[in-house]
Design a protein around this motif. Structure first.
Motif, PDB file in Angstrom:
ATOM      1  N   THR A 124     -35.039  15.063   2.623  1.00 20.91           N
ATOM      2  CA  THR A 124     -34.907  16.279   3.433  1.00 20.91           C
ATOM      3  C   THR A 124     -34.939  15.956   4.920  1.00 20.91           C
ATOM      4  N   PHE A 125     -35.835  15.064   5.310  1.00 20.09           N
ATOM      5  CA  PHE A 125     -35.908  14.645   6.707  1.00 20.09           C
ATOM      6  C   PHE A 125     -34.618  13.958   7.127  1.00 20.09           C
ATOM      7  N   SER A 126     -34.009  13.210   6.206  1.00 22.68           N
ATOM      8  CA  SER A 126     -32.743  12.540   6.490  1.00 22.68           C
ATOM      9  C   SER A 126     -31.648  13.545   6.826  1.00 22.68           C
ATOM     10  N   LEU A 127     -31.640  14.686   6.145  1.00 22.99           N
ATOM     11  CA  LEU A 127     -30.651  15.718   6.438  1.00 22.99           C
ATOM     12  C   LEU A 127     -30.871  16.312   7.827  1.00 22.99           C
ATOM     13  N   GLY A 171     -14.926  -1.552  26.217  1.00 16.99           N
ATOM     14  CA  GLY A 171     -16.264  -0.984  26.235  1.00 16.99           C
ATOM     15  C   GLY A 171     -16.247   0.522  26.021  1.00 16.99           C
ATOM     16  N   PHE A 172     -15.307   1.200  26.662  1.00 18.28           N
ATOM     17  CA  PHE A 172     -15.204   2.654  26.473  1.00 18.28           C
ATOM     18  C   PHE A 172     -14.760   2.983  25.053  1.00 18.28           C
ATOM     19  N   ALA A 173     -13.811   2.210  24.523  1.00 18.49           N
ATOM     20  CA  ALA A 173     -13.366   2.448  23.146  1.00 18.49           C
ATOM     21  C   ALA A 173     -14.513   2.231  22.169  1.00 18.49           C
ATOM     22  N   LEU A 174     -15.331   1.216  22.423  1.00 22.58           N
ATOM     23  CA  LEU A 174     -16.484   0.950  21.562  1.00 22.58           C
ATOM     24  C   LEU A 174     -17.449   2.131  21.564  1.00 22.58           C
ATOM     25  N   ALA A 175     -17.711   2.679  22.750  1.00 22.55           N
ATOM     26  CA  ALA A 175     -18.619   3.825  22.850  1.00 22.55           C
ATOM     27  C   ALA A 175     -18.081   5.022  22.073  1.00 22.55           C
ATOM     28  N   LEU A 176     -16.789   5.302  22.204  1.00 16.33           N
ATOM     29  CA  LEU A 176     -16.186   6.423  21.481  1.00 16.33           C
ATOM     30  C   LEU A 176     -16.234   6.175  19.976  1.00 16.33           C
ATOM     31  N   PHE A 177     -15.944   4.952  19.568  1.00 21.99           N
ATOM     32  CA  PHE A 177     -15.943   4.618  18.144  1.00 21.99           C
ATOM     33  C   PHE A 177     -17.332   4.801  17.537  1.00 21.99           C
ATOM     34  N   VAL A 178     -18.361   4.333  18.233  1.00 22.02           N
ATOM     35  CA  VAL A 178     -19.728   4.441  17.718  1.00 22.02           C
ATOM     36  C   VAL A 178     -20.115   5.903  17.521  1.00 22.02           C
ATOM     37  N   SER A 179     -19.774   6.750  18.490  1.00 20.22           N
ATOM     38  CA  SER A 179     -20.096   8.178  18.358  1.00 20.22           C
ATOM     39  C   SER A 179     -19.396   8.786  17.149  1.00 20.22           C
ATOM     40  N   LEU A 180     -18.119   8.479  16.978  1.00 23.49           N
ATOM     41  CA  LEU A 180     -17.368   9.029  15.853  1.00 23.49           C
ATOM     42  C   LEU A 180     -17.888   8.496  14.521  1.00 23.49           C
ATOM     43  N   TYR A 181     -18.253   7.228  14.507  1.00 21.31           N
ATOM     44  CA  TYR A 181     -18.821   6.632  13.292  1.00 21.31           C
ATOM     45  C   TYR A 181     -20.106   7.356  12.895  1.00 21.31           C
ATOM     46  N   ASN A 182     -20.991   7.566  13.853  1.00 20.39           N
ATOM     47  CA  ASN A 182     -22.258   8.233  13.564  1.00 20.39           C
ATOM     48  C   ASN A 182     -22.057   9.684  13.114  1.00 20.39           C
ATOM     49  N   ILE A 183     -21.104  10.367  13.737  1.00 19.29           N
ATOM     50  CA  ILE A 183     -20.812  11.745  13.334  1.00 19.29           C
ATOM     51  C   ILE A 183     -20.303  11.777  11.902  1.00 19.29           C
ATOM     52  N   LEU A 184     -19.401  10.855  11.551  1.00 14.44           N
ATOM     53  CA  LEU A 184     -18.840  10.820  10.206  1.00 14.44           C
ATOM     54  C   LEU A 184     -19.916  10.540   9.158  1.00 14.44           C
ATOM     55  N   ILE A 185     -20.749   9.528   9.408  1.00 14.19           N
ATOM     56  CA  ILE A 185     -21.809   9.189   8.455  1.00 14.19           C
ATOM     57  C   ILE A 185     -22.776  10.367   8.304  1.00 14.19           C
ATOM     58  N   ALA A 186     -23.128  10.996   9.428  1.00 15.19           N
ATOM     59  CA  ALA A 186     -24.061  12.127   9.382  1.00 15.19           C
ATOM     60  C   ALA A 186     -23.469  13.302   8.613  1.00 15.19           C
ATOM     61  N   LEU A 187     -22.191  13.581   8.820  1.00  9.85           N
ATOM     62  CA  LEU A 187     -21.548  14.688   8.115  1.00  9.85           C
ATOM     63  C   LEU A 187     -21.447  14.417   6.616  1.00  9.85           C
ATOM     64  N   MET A 188     -21.154  13.173   6.246  1.00  5.97           N
ATOM     65  CA  MET A 188     -21.120  12.853   4.817  1.00  5.97           C
ATOM     66  C   MET A 188     -22.498  13.036   4.195  1.00  5.97           C
ATOM     67  N   ASN A 189     -23.536  12.662   4.931  1.00  3.63           N
ATOM     68  CA  ASN A 189     -24.901  12.833   4.420  1.00  3.63           C
ATOM     69  C   ASN A 189     -25.249  14.320   4.305  1.00  3.63           C
ATOM     70  N   LEU A 190     -24.891  15.093   5.327  1.00  8.52           N
ATOM     71  CA  LEU A 190     -25.178  16.522   5.317  1.00  8.52           C
ATOM     72  C   LEU A 190     -24.428  17.240   4.197  1.00  8.52           C
ATOM     73  N   LEU A 191     -23.132  17.013   4.110  1.00  9.72           N
ATOM     74  CA  LEU A 191     -22.321  17.713   3.116  1.00  9.72           C
ATOM     75  C   LEU A 191     -22.650  17.236   1.702  1.00  9.72           C
ATOM     76  N   GLY A 192     -22.878  15.935   1.556  1.00 11.33           N
ATOM     77  CA  GLY A 192     -23.239  15.403   0.253  1.00 11.33           C
ATOM     78  C   GLY A 192     -24.608  15.882  -0.178  1.00 11.33           C
ATOM     79  N   GLY A 193     -25.552  15.933   0.754  1.00 13.62           N
ATOM     80  CA  GLY A 193     -26.900  16.409   0.432  1.00 13.62           C
ATOM     81  C   GLY A 193     -26.919  17.876   0.080  1.00 13.62           C
ATOM     82  N   ARG A 194     -26.053  18.652   0.757  1.00 11.16           N
ATOM     83  CA  ARG A 194     -25.992  20.089   0.478  1.00 11.16           C
ATOM     84  C   ARG A 194     -25.439  20.370  -0.920  1.00 11.16           C
ATOM     85  N   ARG A 195     -24.547  19.513  -1.396  1.00 12.89           N
ATOM     86  CA  ARG A 195     -23.895  19.760  -2.675  1.00 12.89           C
ATOM     87  C   ARG A 195     -24.624  19.134  -3.856  1.00 12.89           C
ATOM     88  N   ARG A 196     -25.597  18.240  -3.569  1.00 12.46           N
ATOM     89  CA  ARG A 196     -26.317  17.604  -4.673  1.00 12.46           C
ATOM     90  C   ARG A 196     -27.305  18.600  -5.299  1.00 12.46           C
TER      91      ARG A 196
END
Length: 228
Positions: free
Chosen positions: A168-171, A203-228
């Protein structure tokens, strides 16, 4: 410099900045391509990593530390050719592999549609915030403190959730990650459009990529956790 000043009016000139922004997004698209290869690699090597992941959590911790090492290396060499290509490629490849693992796990428990939804929402966030930064031409550096606190909460909270198995804390932490990394994406895009230092597109591309990566992983966790 006036914070409301258009990025077209910076001392670097219009054409060099256009070339710089184009270069940043070319790097970013290249990172997406390499990450896709990493995700395919995760799919093709399921018989290898699934027993490792099920038998011990050590496998995921190894991936985590490899990813951390890769991002520090990529940041350190972002201005040094051709090492910047190696560092950026290594980080995006590992990140793509992790996305593949998480995506397979979420698809197994919550359905493939959940993974597609996470990708779609991430793309929507990216396009919306990018257009906002380009059209408004504002300086979003005032988000700095919020982003720093949010990312600190995200990082340490994620570690705590992983170590102590707090689902739950992870969500909750995933929700913080989406908000904090969205703010960072807006801040970094604004900084890209306004900076006078045009020598670090990787360096700027790396920063943008990291943000998008974290958003994607977080959304998969949120949506997957909501449906489990």
């Amino acid at each position: 410099m006036d914070q409301q000043q258009s990025w077209q009016g910076t001392s670097a000139g219009v054409q060099p900045r256009i070339d710089f922004v184009r270069s940043v997004y070319l790097w970013l698209m290249g990172g997406f391509a390499v990450a896709a290869l990493g995700a395919v690699g995760a799919l093709l090597t399921i018989p290898i990593w699934v027993p490792l992941a099920q038998g011990s959590r050590m496998f995921m911790w190894v991936l985590f530390f490899a990813q951390m090492g890769a991002i520090f290396f990529a940041k350190a060499v972002s201005r040094r050719k051709p090492l910047n290509i190696l560092g950026y490629g290594l980080f995006t490849l590992i990140s793509g592999f992790v996305v593949g693992i998480v995506g397979i796990a979420v698809a197994t428990t919550s359905g493939f549609a959940t993974v597609l939804m996470a990708f779609g929402l991430t793309g929507t966030v990216f396009l919306t915030l990018t257009v906002t930064a380009f059209v408004s031409k504002k300086d979003f550096s005032f988000l700095r403190n919020f982003v720093i606190v949010g990312i600190a909460v995200m990082f340490f909270g994620s570690l705590a959730a992983a170590i102590f198995h707090l689902e739950t804390f992870s969500l909750i932490i995933s929700g913080v990650a989406v908000i904090a990394c969205s703010a960072k994406l807006l801040w970094d895009t604004s900084a890209m459009l306004r900076t006078d230092d045009l020598g670090d597109p990787a360096g700027f591309a790396l920063a943008l990529f990291v943000s998008l990566y974290n958003i994607l992983i977080a959304l998969m966790n949120l949506l997957g956790g909501r449906r489990r």
